[in-house]
Design a protein around this motif. Structure first.
Motif, PDB file in Angstrom:
ATOM      1  N   LEU A 296       0.829  -1.212   0.000  1.00  0.00           N
ATOM      2  CA  LEU A 296       0.000   0.000   0.000  1.00  0.00           C
ATOM      3  C   LEU A 296       0.860   1.258   0.000  1.00  0.00           C
ATOM      4  N   THR A 301       1.647   2.238  -7.146  1.00  0.00           N
ATOM      5  CA  THR A 301       0.308   1.622  -7.171  1.00  0.00           C
ATOM      6  C   THR A 301      -0.466   1.763  -5.877  1.00  0.00           C
ATOM      7  N   GLY A 302       0.207   2.098  -4.797  1.00  0.00           N
ATOM      8  CA  GLY A 302      -0.431   2.087  -3.488  1.00  0.00           C
ATOM      9  C   GLY A 302      -1.249   3.327  -3.192  1.00  0.00           C
ATOM     10  N   SER A 303      -1.993   3.244  -2.081  1.00  0.00           N
ATOM     11  CA  SER A 303      -2.895   4.340  -1.701  1.00  0.00           C
ATOM     12  C   SER A 303      -2.413   5.128  -0.500  1.00  0.00           C
ATOM     13  N   LEU A 304      -1.336   4.679   0.156  1.00  0.00           N
ATOM     14  CA  LEU A 304      -0.860   5.345   1.364  1.00  0.00           C
ATOM     15  C   LEU A 304       0.462   6.063   1.116  1.00  0.00           C
ATOM     16  N   GLU A 305       0.626   7.223   1.750  1.00  0.00           N
ATOM     17  CA  GLU A 305       1.863   7.983   1.651  1.00  0.00           C
ATOM     18  C   GLU A 305       2.613   7.931   2.982  1.00  0.00           C
TER      19      GLU A 305
END
Length: 453
Positions: A296, A301-305
């Motif tokens: 993630l 490709t992930g949704s978290l920073e």
């Protein structure tokens, strides 16, 4: 260094007052430095655990397994920077790595070639970690692990345990009625090693509300109490049943086995946090685990920073690589065997002097102070695993005895934590352990009548 009189001790309070007087006379420069620090920091302190009555020591230098104060007093270091100084002090291989980082410059604002090398070393060593992210402390690692669990599950409740410590903002060591600086998560507080109580607590929570269970496989600052196999297996099962994320905080305990204490007891968490020594003695933390969770954070490709200016700082990457190469499995095994020897010999020493009782598997010894209690703990006892140990006291005089033991060990040339905690480093030898045992035996001889129920 002076010593407490053996023959004139009337009360423990008088003995402690005498110990403080000897300490003050022996460390005038540390006392002066502390007074100066108080002008600019609250209580002269920016790290609470380092405070000790009547004032803390000021260290001037470290070499091998020794620390020297600004008063010129030299101590064998059995504290090991609360597990971070596993290499001892000024180790030539760590020093060379830091020097190399200095020569190449250090604030890049970019990727550098040391990152994947260090990450590979961490992932290859710990089977629970498929992918890893670096941070700057164990506290930050645990904050990120919990935040990750909440993001993955969409839930808010976090189960932690009394006397568990996962950083200054994630602590189960909360005194009743006192304010806390814990993060404003929906923390649920359980009792360590209490299987039926933990099962009942989780069952009582609203359905689909538990995001994470965070636990140390052995309580570190909570008294070096090992988690029982049944307890840790129960947490794995409860996490599976509720679809919560099981987090093993191995900031301290990763050094108790080459692959981590969780691997030693045969339990794989969903996420694992690291810190302390793995960064070669530099500021370090890491969180990692299952690939499907950690992906993630993939920027592609992930949704978290997850930003962080110093996450990949050159000093930590360089020193960490050197440390990973230095600490082979054989070195870990030898270090933990030395710690086991120390603990077993202290336990035998106490038993032969009749300082005995029952140490409960749940860390509630300080709640069991009534002498008539059939399961009362001994007034002096040792807990631990491998190279991490804690010598502690029970009964109504436990705080005074703990302080007396700390000052006695200092007078014997040994540096430990004021709370009795010790963390061995690879520069210590059997001779050093023998000195520790002799000093502890002398303490028992001196205060024997105060150590019996």
């Amino acid at each position: 260094m002076g010593s407490i009189s053996d023959t004139n001790i009337q009360t423990l309070e008088e003995a402690l007052s005498q110990a403080h007087e000897i300490y003050t006379q022996s460390h005038p420069a540390s006392n002066k430095n502390y007074a100066e620090a108080c002008k600019y920091m609250p209580g002269g302190n920016t790290r609470t655990v380092l405070f000790a009555d009547p004032f803390p020591l000021t260290i001037d230098s470290g070499e091998s397994c020794y620390l020297t104060t600004i008063d010129g007093k030299r101590y064998i270091d059995f504290l090991g920077e609360y597990t971070a100084a596993i290499y001892g002090h000024n180790h030539p291989e760590i020093k060379a790595a830091v020097q190399k980082a200095l020569e190449g410059g250090w604030n890049y604002g970019s990727h550098h070639k040391l990152e994947p090398e260090f990450a590979r070393a961490v992932c290859e060593r710990f089977p629970a970690i498929d992918l890893v992210r670096f941070v700057n402390s164990g506290t930050e690692a645990n904050m990120m692990a919990i935040a990750t669990a909440m993001a993955v599950t969409g839930r808010k409740k976090v189960l932690l345990f009394k006397k568990g410590y996962h950083g200054s903002t994630i602590s189960g060591k909360v005194a009743s009625g006192k304010p806390t600086i814990n993060l404003p998560h929906e923390f649920v507080l359980g009792t360590y090693n209490d299987v039926p109580g933990t099962e009942a607590l989780v069952k009582s929570l609203p359905k689909d509300s538990l995001a994470a269970i965070i636990v140390e496989p052995m309580l570190g600052s909570g008294g070096c109490v090992p988690g029982t196999s049944e307890f840790l297996q129960t947490l794995r099962r409860l996490a599976d049943d509720t679809k919560a994320i099981l987090i093993f905080d191995e900031v301290m305990t990763s050094r108790l086995d080459y692959h981590g204490l969780g691997a030693k007891v045969g339990i794989t968490p969903d996420l694992m946090t690291l810190g302390k020594y793995i960064g070669g003695g530099m500021s370090f933390g890491a969180f990692g685990g299952r690939k499907d969770i950690m992906q993630l954070y993939d920027p592609r490709t992930g949704s978290l920073e997850h930003p962080g200016t110093f996450n990949n700082n050159v000093f930590t990457m360089s020193a960490g690589i050197a440390g990973c190469k230095l600490l082979t499995k054989d070195k870990f095994d030898a270090l933990n065997a030395l710690g086991d020897t120390l603990r077993q010999k202290v336990a035998t020493l106490l038993l032969t002097r009749g300082i005995k009782g029952t140490i409960p598997s749940s860390p509630v010894a300080d709640e069991m102070q009534v002498a008539e209690h059939p399961q009362r703990p001994p007034k002096m006892f040792i807990n631990g695993v491998g190279s991490l140990n804690a010598i502690m006291f029970a009964g109504p005089d436990r705080e005074v005895l703990q302080s007396l033991y700390y000052h006695h060990m200092l007078q014997s040339g040994i540096y430990i934590a004021a709370r009795g905690f010790s963390a061995l480093n690879i520069m210590l030898t059997e001779d050093h352990v023998g000195h520790f045992l002799a000093a502890t035996e002398a303490f028992c001889d001196k205060f024997d009548r105060f150590l019996q129920w």
